[in-house]
Design a protein around this motif. Structure first.
Motif, mmCIF file in Angstrom:
data_model
loop_
_atom_site.group_PDB
_atom_site.id
_atom_site.type_symbol
_atom_site.label_atom_id
_atom_site.label_comp_id
_atom_site.label_asym_id
_atom_site.label_seq_id
_atom_site.Cartn_x
_atom_site.Cartn_y
_atom_site.Cartn_z
ATOM 1 N N LYS A 176 42.061 28.395 27.085
ATOM 2 C CA LYS A 176 42.812 29.170 26.954
ATOM 3 C C LYS A 176 41.669 30.723 27.493
ATOM 4 N N ASP A 177 41.655 31.877 26.692
ATOM 5 C CA ASP A 177 41.202 32.584 26.359
ATOM 6 C C ASP A 177 39.721 33.226 27.730
ATOM 7 N N SER A 178 39.425 32.144 28.583
ATOM 8 C CA SER A 178 38.019 32.031 29.109
ATOM 9 C C SER A 178 38.570 31.526 30.390
ATOM 10 N N VAL A 179 40.129 31.741 31.033
ATOM 11 C CA VAL A 179 40.547 31.502 32.119
ATOM 12 C C VAL A 179 41.135 32.192 32.582
ATOM 13 N N VAL A 180 40.361 33.589 33.470
ATOM 14 C CA VAL A 180 40.747 34.540 33.823
ATOM 15 C C VAL A 180 41.518 33.866 35.601
ATOM 16 N N SER A 181 42.031 35.670 35.850
ATOM 17 C CA SER A 181 43.159 35.271 37.209
ATOM 18 C C SER A 181 42.194 36.377 37.944
ATOM 19 N N VAL A 182 42.045 36.097 39.559
ATOM 20 C CA VAL A 182 40.213 36.858 40.496
ATOM 21 C C VAL A 182 41.940 37.190 41.150
ATOM 22 N N ILE A 183 40.900 38.381 41.377
ATOM 23 C CA ILE A 183 41.934 39.561 42.679
ATOM 24 C C ILE A 183 41.241 39.632 43.448
ATOM 25 N N ASN A 184 41.452 39.161 44.888
ATOM 26 C CA ASN A 184 40.661 39.492 46.550
ATOM 27 C C ASN A 184 41.452 40.927 46.791
ATOM 28 N N LEU A 185 40.145 41.708 46.444
ATOM 29 C CA LEU A 185 41.072 42.859 47.362
ATOM 30 C C LEU A 185 40.418 43.164 48.594
ATOM 31 N N GLN A 186 41.042 44.025 49.271
ATOM 32 C CA GLN A 186 40.322 43.803 51.153
ATOM 33 C C GLN A 186 40.838 45.243 52.166
ATOM 34 N N LYS A 187 40.168 45.613 52.471
ATOM 35 C CA LYS A 187 40.352 46.781 52.991
ATOM 36 C C LYS A 187 41.901 47.096 54.436
#
Length: 390
Positions: free
Chosen positions: A68-79
């Motif tokens: 559980k502590d190795s799982v992350v949310s990934v956020i894709n930021l675009q201009k």
């Protein structure tokens, strides 16, 4: 005398009523049950909470705690640029691109050293990003960098500062998986507000072949994946599929969990097998990309040929599948092997080639320098050639 009889009649009536009332009361007590202290039979009694003896009983709870502590949310930021009619016409020195969240997915931390921790995720989660962020299990948001991406397998590697990382997931081989084996999918369905959600299911099939479709909806490859009925929703992409020992056996891909028209398929999720994942991740860390062998030809599925096309290349009527060659690059593996335009590739080594996707799938299992045997139909006859992949 008459008055006396009336009195006796009245007393008899009273006595009968009293006795009847007593008997009726006793009957009610017998049927309903005795209620001490005049307690009403309609009074609400609050339920009592007892100790939950099952909360530690689930085998998959321990597996979840291991990742559980190795799982992350990934956020894709675009201009994005904020424009108005004036700046559209005349421009402005103050025009600035602003970063906004374009999409969110999941990832799993699988390795760390003194400087960096590495995260496995899906290529489509990070595609076209101008900046990337990850949200750790404790809610901390940190910057992430792309290490490498591979659209063909829909895998990508990111790296972050390792000082924030406390847990790293372990991979297990996907070779020995069996249908019916319990698994959990961990990730951020619908976004980071549901981070580290877990769904449980089983392995439905260990080697399911599905089409890989590009952004234009064209089938570009075939992938051999793990099929599971554990729910994999938008945002789960890139998260781990985990066995009962808490080991990662696959990387979930929502992209592969869609039908040809783009609709999600209920109860059918797909994950990229860990054996393939580890191989691709290692190459991405080393080279930043995957270098695959190619024949150097331009091709088309036989199923896309018109009747006139088939007649022009002298393709027998009984040949309904294969890959038609319409051009060959000079100096390529195909050119050196003697493959020509109008050839139809129907077999590589001992494997049938029935589409462009199956051709790619077969080639991608090889390395540069490998020798392969190619069977083609040329002017209605079978011809076999040998090629060295470049």
């Amino acid at each position: 005398m008459k008055d006396k009889n009336n009195i006796n009649q009245i007393l008899k009536t009273i006595l009968i009523s009293f006795v009847s009332g007593m008997l009726g009361g006793l009957l009610v007590i017998y049927v309903v049950g005795y209620r001490p202290n005049n307690t009403s039979i309609n009074k609400y009694e609050s339920p009592k909470l007892v100790y939950d003896q099952s909360k530690h009983a689930g085998l998959m709870t321990g597996a979840f705690n291991m990742v559980k502590d190795s799982v992350v949310s990934v956020i894709n930021l675009q201009k994005t640029r904020k424009n108005n009619l004036f700046t559209d016409i005349f421009g402005s020195k103050n025009d600035k691109d602003t970063l906004q969240t374009y999409s969110e997915g999941s990832g799993v931390i699988y390795y760390k050293n003194l400087n960096y921790a590495y995260i496995a995720t899906n290529n489509h989660v990070v595609a076209d990003s101008d900046q990337l962020q990850v949200i750790l299990s404790d809610g901390r948001k940190i910057a992430a960098q792309k290490v490498g991406t591979d659209p063909e397998t829909d895998l990508a590697v990111l790296k972050v500062n390792s000082k924030y990382i406390n847990q790293v997931a372990k991979f297990a081989s996907s070779k020995n998986l069996v249908p019916g084996q319990p698994v959990i999918a961990v990730g951020s369905p619908l976004g980071s507000q549901y981070a580290t959600s877990v769904t449980q299911g089983i392995i439905s099939a260990k080697s399911r072949v599905v089409n890989v479709v590009n952004e234009q909806g064209q089938v570009t490859n075939e992938a051999t994946v793990i099929q599971t009925d554990a729910a994999i929703n938008p945002g789960n992409s890139g998260g781990p599929l985990v066995n009962e020992q808490g080991q990662v056996i696959g990387i979930n891909s929502m992209k592969l969990s869609r039908s040809g028209d783009g609709t999600a398929i209920e109860g059918m999720g797909f994950a990229i097998p860990s054996d393939e994942v580890v191989n691709i991740l290692n190459q991405l860390v080393k080279n930043g990309k995957i270098v695959r062998p190619k024949l150097g030809i331009r091709v088309l599925d036989v199923t896309d040929l018109t009747r006139k096309d088939k007649k022009r290349i002298h393709l027998p009527n009984n040949i309904q599948e294969g890959v038609a060659v319409f051009s060959v690059d000079s100096g390529s593996s195909a050119a050196k092997a003697g493959i020509k335009a109008k050839d139809v590739i129907v077999q590589i080594d001992n494997d049938k080639i029935d589409s462009v996707a199956s051709l790619h799938s077969k080639l991608y299992k090889h390395k540069i320098g490998d020798k392969i045997t190619i069977k083609v139909i040329r002017a209605g006859k079978y011809v076999t050639v040998k090629a060295i992949l470049q």
